[in-house]
Design an enzyme around this catalytic site. Sequence first.
Site, PDB file in Angstrom:
ATOM      1  N   ASP A   1      -2.787   4.798  -2.493  1.00  0.00           N
ATOM      2  CA  ASP A   1      -3.717   5.521  -1.634  1.00  0.00           C
ATOM      3  C   ASP A   1      -4.121   6.860  -2.282  1.00  0.00           C
ATOM      4  O   ASP A   1      -3.267   7.565  -2.835  1.00  0.00           O
ATOM      5  CB  ASP A   1      -2.994   5.795  -0.306  1.00  0.00           C
ATOM      6  CG  ASP A   1      -3.913   6.309   0.781  1.00  0.00           C
ATOM      7  OD1 ASP A   1      -4.855   5.582   1.135  1.00  0.00           O
ATOM      8  OD2 ASP A   1      -3.682   7.425   1.285  1.00  0.00           O
TER       9      ASP A   1
ATOM     10  N   ASP B   1       0.858  -1.189   0.000  1.00  0.00           N
ATOM     11  CA  ASP B   1       0.000   0.000   0.000  1.00  0.00           C
ATOM     12  C   ASP B   1       0.894   1.237   0.000  1.00  0.00           C
ATOM     13  O   ASP B   1       1.584   1.511   0.975  1.00  0.00           O
ATOM     14  CB  ASP B   1      -0.855  -0.054   1.280  1.00  0.00           C
ATOM     15  CG  ASP B   1      -2.085   0.803   1.206  1.00  0.00           C
ATOM     16  OD1 ASP B   1      -2.065   1.801   0.473  1.00  0.00           O
ATOM     17  OD2 ASP B   1      -3.073   0.485   1.900  1.00  0.00           O
TER      18      ASP B   1
HETATM   19  O1  TEU Z   1      -8.567   6.903   2.577  1.00  0.00           O
HETATM   20  C1  TEU Z   1      -9.027   7.937   1.779  1.00  0.00           C
HETATM   21  C2  TEU Z   1     -10.311   8.529   2.115  1.00  0.00           C
HETATM   22  O2  TEU Z   1     -10.595   9.627   1.668  1.00  0.00           O
HETATM   23  C3  TEU Z   1     -11.279   7.850   2.938  1.00  0.00           C
HETATM   24  O3  TEU Z   1     -11.688   6.608   2.724  1.00  0.00           O
HETATM   25  C4  TEU Z   1     -11.386   8.394   4.279  1.00  0.00           C
HETATM   26  O4  TEU Z   1     -11.172   7.421   5.239  1.00  0.00           O
HETATM   27  C5  TEU Z   1     -12.768   8.944   4.388  1.00  0.00           C
HETATM   28  O5  TEU Z   1     -12.931   9.925   3.424  1.00  0.00           O
HETATM   29  C6  TEU Z   1     -12.983   9.556   5.706  1.00  0.00           C
HETATM   30  O6  TEU Z   1     -14.348   9.832   5.818  1.00  0.00           O
HETATM   31  C7  TEU Z   1      -7.237   6.553   2.507  1.00  0.00           C
HETATM   32  C8  TEU Z   1      -6.956   5.413   3.468  1.00  0.00           C
HETATM   33  O7  TEU Z   1      -7.657   4.280   3.074  1.00  0.00           O
HETATM   34  C9  TEU Z   1      -7.276   5.878   4.859  1.00  0.00           C
HETATM   35  O8  TEU Z   1      -7.157   4.862   5.804  1.00  0.00           O
HETATM   36  C10 TEU Z   1      -6.349   7.026   5.170  1.00  0.00           C
HETATM   37  O9  TEU Z   1      -6.699   7.576   6.402  1.00  0.00           O
HETATM   38  C11 TEU Z   1      -6.415   8.125   4.110  1.00  0.00           C
HETATM   39  O10 TEU Z   1      -6.368   7.622   2.787  1.00  0.00           O
HETATM   40  C12 TEU Z   1      -5.228   9.045   4.245  1.00  0.00           C
HETATM   41  O11 TEU Z   1      -4.063   8.391   3.841  1.00  0.00           O
END
Ligand code: TEU
Length: 549
Positions: free
Chosen positions: A197, A96
Site C-alpha cells: 500500500d 495487502d
Molecule cells: O490508497 C492510497 C490512495 O492515496 C488513494 O487511492 C486514496 O484512496 C485516494 O487518494 C483518496 O482520494 C491506499 C488504499 O488503497 C486505500 O484504500 C487506503 O485508504 C489508503 O491507501 C490508506 O491506507
Amino acid sequence: MYDFKKSVVYQIYPKSFYDTDGDGVGNLSGVTAKLDYLKNLGIDYIWLTPFFVSPQRDNGYDIADYYNIDPSFGTMEELNELIKEANKRDIRLMFDMVLNHTSTEHEWFKKSLAGDKYYQDFYIWKDGKADGTPPTNWESKFGGNAWEYVPSIGKWYLHLFDVTQADLNWENPNVRKELQKIIRFWIDKGVKAFRFDVINLISKSCYEDDFEGDGRKFYTDGVRVHEYLKELNKATFGTDAEIITVGEMSSTNLENCVKYAGADQDELTMVFSFHHLKVDFVGNQKWVLVPFDFKKLKNILFDWQTEMAKNNAWNALFWCNHDQPRVVSRFGNTSEYWEKSAKMLATVIHCMRGTPYIYQGEEIGMTNADFENINQYRDVESLNYFEILKNQGLSEQSAYQILKVHSRDNSRTPMQWNESENAGFTTGTPWISVNPNYKHISAENQINDENSIFNHYKKLINLRKQYDVIAYGNIIPLEVNHDSVFAYMRKYKNEQMIIINQFYKTETTWKYPIDLSGFKCILSNYNDCNIQNNNILRPYESMVLYKKD
Ligand code: TEU
C-alpha cells in the site's frame, strides 16, 4: 511453472464479497466458498485487501496487529483453510501490506503515546511552529491538516491519511526490521504475492511548508525510497523468485516507476500508477464534476505502456479497485450499451503489456452505487469530503452529485451473486447497501450465458494464456490522434495482434493504418466481426485481430 506475465489477478474486498455467517460483513470463509467461481473465471491470483486486526476506520487499511486476523473476517484456521483450498485449485493469494502507517491502536503507537522513547521513534513526531500551528501545512489525503497534536507529548504526529493512521518512521532501522519480520512471517505461511500500500510514500526527510500544493512533493518518491525497497526485497521476498509483488504508487512518475518495477532493479515486480484515472479530475482535485478527457486517457496509457516497455519494466493494468468508481459508470455506458461498453473496456486493458487486475464485480459489469443519502455512505474519505464541500459553500444537493461520481463507496457495495435478497451476499443486514440493480446484474445471470460480460472476461484471460504476443510482445499505439478510437498493435516474433476499440456510443470511421490481409478476428463484442466493414466502427465496438506468419 508459474509465469506471472501470463497471469491475471482478481481483487477481493472481503468485507463486500460474500458473507457466510449472516452478520452482514463478508469474511474469509466467504472467499473460500467462492473459489470455484474464480477458478471458472480463470484467474491465477487473488489479491485480498487487508483482513488483519483493525479498528476498521479505513476498512482494514488501519492495521493494529499484522500477525492476526480481524475477528470480523474470521480466524487463522479459516485463513489456513482458504490458503489450502486455493492451492488445490492452483490459485495463489496476494496479501495487502500496509507499511506506510499503522492504526493508532497498534501497540507500537500506544507505547509511543505512553512516552516510551524507543517506540516514539517508530512514528514521525515533530514540534509545531512557534505560533502553535502544525509543523507544516501538509494536507491529509482524506481532508484537513496531516498533523495531530498530542498534549501529553507536546508534539504533533504525521498522518497522511486518517487521524487514526499514523505514518511510520522508515528512517529508523528498527521500524524497517519489524516490517521485514512481518513479511517473512507471511512468506513462511506460504504466501506467494504481496501488494504494498502507498509504498512510494515511505521516505520522508524534508518537513517544510508547501506553498504550491498539499505537501505531496516532499514525501512522494522520496530520496531513500529505492534504497528501502531494495533492502526489503533482499531481506524478504527477494529470496524466492516465485514471489510477485506490486507497489501502489501514489502520484508517482515514470522515471521512478521504471526503477520500482524494472526487471533488473531488485525492487518490485510491477506498479500501480493512477494518472490514467485522474482524467476526470481538475489537476489533482477529484471532488469536482468534469467529463473525462478521452485523449488524455489514451495518451497517458500509451506513454506508460511504451516507456515501461522500453525500460524493461512491468505495469499492473487496471480500471477498477476499491478506491475507484466503477469503470462502466465512469468511462462506459450504463444503459443501452452497458454490456458492449463493459466488454470494450475490458478488452482495452487486458490486451496490453502488463498484468491485468479485475476488481470483484467488474467481470459482471457492476455499476456505481447510486446512493441517495449521506446515511448510505460508509467511507471516511466520502464522509469527510461531504462536510468539506458543504463548508466550501456547495449545496447539499451539489455535494451529493459529486459523491455519486467520485466516492470510493461506489465500488464497495456488495458483490451481486444472484437475484435473491441482498443479491445473495448475506442473509443478514449488509454493512453497506446493495445496488438495487442486482436483479438485472448478477453473476448467476451471466455464468452460463456465452455472450455475457463474465464470459468475455473469461475469453480475455484465456487469450493471454494462449497467445504469447499478449504476454511478451511490444506495443505500438495506432492513430493516437483519433477522437474516439483506442487502438494499438502488439508484436512478438512471428505474431501480430491489433486491438481496436470505439470508446463512444456513436459510430465512427476508422481507416486501418495497416494491411489486414491474413488477420482473423479472434474476439469481438458484436456477433459479426467483419474486419473489411467499410471502416465503420459501431457503438462501443471492440475487436481483437490476430495473425501469425
Ligand atoms: O490508497 C492510497 C490512495 O492515496 C488513494 O487511492 C486514496 O484512496 C485516494 O487518494 C483518496 O482520494 C491506499 C488504499 O488503497 C486505500 O484504500 C487506503 O485508504 C489508503 O491507501 C490508506 O491506507
